[in-house]
Design an enzyme around this catalytic site. Structure first.
Site, PDB file in Angstrom:
ATOM      1  N   GLY A  95      35.628  46.487  40.767  1.00  0.00           N
ATOM      2  CA  GLY A  95      36.571  46.848  39.667  1.00  0.00           C
ATOM      3  C   GLY A  95      37.467  47.731  40.066  1.00  0.00           C
ATOM      4  O   GLY A  95      38.518  47.993  39.290  1.00  0.00           O
ATOM      5  N   THR A  96      37.915  47.976  41.129  1.00  0.00           N
ATOM      6  CA  THR A  96      39.078  48.699  41.718  1.00  0.00           C
ATOM      7  C   THR A  96      40.231  47.565  42.325  1.00  0.00           C
ATOM      8  O   THR A  96      41.253  48.156  42.757  1.00  0.00           O
ATOM      9  CB  THR A  96      38.818  49.798  42.271  1.00  0.00           C
ATOM     10  OG1 THR A  96      38.225  49.150  43.916  1.00  0.00           O
ATOM     11  CG2 THR A  96      37.879  50.817  41.848  1.00  0.00           C
TER      12      THR A  96
ATOM     13  N   TYR B  14      42.470  43.836  42.742  1.00  0.00           N
ATOM     14  CA  TYR B  14      43.591  43.510  41.916  1.00  0.00           C
ATOM     15  C   TYR B  14      43.407  42.852  40.486  1.00  0.00           C
ATOM     16  O   TYR B  14      44.025  43.415  39.321  1.00  0.00           O
ATOM     17  CB  TYR B  14      44.326  42.332  42.963  1.00  0.00           C
ATOM     18  CG  TYR B  14      45.677  42.051  42.135  1.00  0.00           C
ATOM     19  CD1 TYR B  14      46.880  42.756  42.087  1.00  0.00           C
ATOM     20  CD2 TYR B  14      45.814  40.320  41.845  1.00  0.00           C
ATOM     21  CE1 TYR B  14      48.073  42.148  41.712  1.00  0.00           C
ATOM     22  CE2 TYR B  14      46.985  40.081  40.929  1.00  0.00           C
ATOM     23  CZ  TYR B  14      47.996  40.939  41.166  1.00  0.00           C
ATOM     24  OH  TYR B  14      49.170  40.444  40.621  1.00  0.00           O
TER      25      TYR B  14
ATOM     26  N   LYS C  99      32.868  28.604  47.600  1.00  0.00           N
ATOM     27  CA  LYS C  99      32.562  28.927  45.759  1.00  0.00           C
ATOM     28  C   LYS C  99      31.514  27.775  45.487  1.00  0.00           C
ATOM     29  O   LYS C  99      30.481  28.330  44.557  1.00  0.00           O
ATOM     30  CB  LYS C  99      33.849  28.570  45.118  1.00  0.00           C
ATOM     31  CG  LYS C  99      34.854  30.023  45.223  1.00  0.00           C
ATOM     32  CD  LYS C  99      36.091  29.599  44.521  1.00  0.00           C
ATOM     33  CE  LYS C  99      37.051  30.931  44.932  1.00  0.00           C
ATOM     34  NZ  LYS C  99      38.468  30.659  44.090  1.00  0.00           N
TER      35      LYS C  99
ATOM     36  N   ARG D  80      28.009  28.651  43.594  1.00  0.00           N
ATOM     37  CA  ARG D  80      27.765  27.946  42.681  1.00  0.00           C
ATOM     38  C   ARG D  80      26.114  27.508  42.487  1.00  0.00           C
ATOM     39  O   ARG D  80      25.342  27.534  41.759  1.00  0.00           O
ATOM     40  CB  ARG D  80      28.723  26.809  42.100  1.00  0.00           C
ATOM     41  CG  ARG D  80      29.671  27.292  41.550  1.00  0.00           C
ATOM     42  CD  ARG D  80      30.984  26.227  41.183  1.00  0.00           C
ATOM     43  NE  ARG D  80      31.998  26.532  40.403  1.00  0.00           N
ATOM     44  CZ  ARG D  80      32.712  25.815  39.823  1.00  0.00           C
ATOM     45  NH1 ARG D  80      32.347  24.669  39.713  1.00  0.00           N
ATOM     46  NH2 ARG D  80      33.879  26.222  39.331  1.00  0.00           N
TER      47      ARG D  80
END
Length: 312
Positions: A11-12, A14, A138, A142
């Site tokens: 959450g900090t 970009y 990714k 998935r």
């Protein structure tokens, strides 16, 4: 609108900080995962405190402490991962797979959004090395999500405006020149540019939407599907001046990658697929996807023209 308890991991970062702002802005009970020992990163501490002042709940947890991740996940309904796409393969995959394990054990999550937010990896089976590592990673995540039976939404946000528009689609540039521009190939391949705050707002919109359950959300704002030449033309009109244009062929572009470090090669491979092959716009959205601006017309997205005005 239904409200959720949302945990944002990264959450900090970009995009992560924008996701926190969007979640709070849309009225969700927002939790931000952070390391218990944050060191002396004063900017990160102050950002977390600013989230707290706006009503976010700070949750200590660590990827090296499985129990802390499970405890954090049990507090919420939705988990969004926005850890940065580190180009060290084992690191990035490992962190996300640990999060998947925690979500699977907790057993209470209604929606998981993994750290995607770029090109849809399912469309990149023929991607070049070394850039294909990003897409392969990714797809590993998935596979783990789907095998665990975790409800998901994948977000394909295409090109972050700050990185692409700021440099007029030129790798290594984040401010637009008033003198010259290097066109990649003929500069006519279409790409899709999305303001980072819009990415966050669309992402948060999707978390309770049954239309996006177990699907990919594609961000394709119609006014922002443009070629590099069209982006340059918008900039030229804004500054009232024509830029000097040169171009680099596909072969010469690929040759520039030789001798660069691994991370730079990965990044340039992505530019190659976007700007020379048009990988973002050369397919239609299938039954397993939805388009964000169609689902959420109430979001007044930032156009390329509006975005570029800030640099004038």
């Amino acid at each position: 609108m239904e409200k959720s308890k949302v945990l944002i991991v990264g959450g900090t970062g970009y995009l992560g900080k924008r996701l926190v702002n969007a979640s709070l802005g849309q009225g969700h009970e927002t939790y931000v995962l952070h390391r218990a020992e944050i060191g002396v990163d004063i900017e990160k501490v102050q950002m977390l405190l600013s989230f707290k002042a706006r009503g976010a709940r700070l949750v200590a947890g660590s990827f090296s402490d499985h129990g802390s991740l499970v405890d954090a996940v049990k507090k919420v309904d939705v988990v969004i991962c926005a850890i940065s796409g580190v180009h060290i393969r084992s690191h990035h995959i490992l962190l996300q797979l640990k999060l998947v394990d925690a979500i699977k054990e907790a057993g209470n999550i209604k929606r998981f959004l993994p750290s995607e937010f770029g090109t849809d990896p399912a469309q990149m089976e023929d991607a070049m090395e070394p850039g294909r590592v990003t897409f392969d990673d990714k797809m590993v995540v998935r596979k783990a999500i789907e095998e665990a039976g975790i409800p998901f939404t994948y977000v394909s946000a295409n090109c972050f405006a700050g990185y692409f528009l700021g440099g007029l689609c030129q790798p290594g540039h984040i401010l637009p020149s008033r003198d010259s521009v290097l066109l990649l190939g003929d500069g006519n391949q279409k790409a899709i540019y999305v303001d980072e705050d819009d990415i966050a707002n669309y992402t948060i919109k999707t978390i309770n939407d049954p239309r996006t359950l177990n699907k990919t959300l594609y961000l394709r704002p119609p006014a922002n599907i443009l070629s590099q030449r069209e982006v340059v033309q918008i900039w030229e009109k804004l500054i009232g001046k024509e830029l000097n244009k040169s171009s680099i062929s596909k072969e010469d572009f690929l040759a520039t990658m030789k001798g660069l470090d691994y991370a730079e090669q990965v990044g340039l491979t992505h530019y190659y697929h976007v700007c020379y092959q048009g990988c973002l716009t050369n397919f239609k959205i299938g039954d397993d996807g939805e388009e964000a601006s169609v689902l959420y017309p109430e979001i007044k997205y930032t156009t390329v023209h509006e975005y570029l005005k800030r640099y004038v």
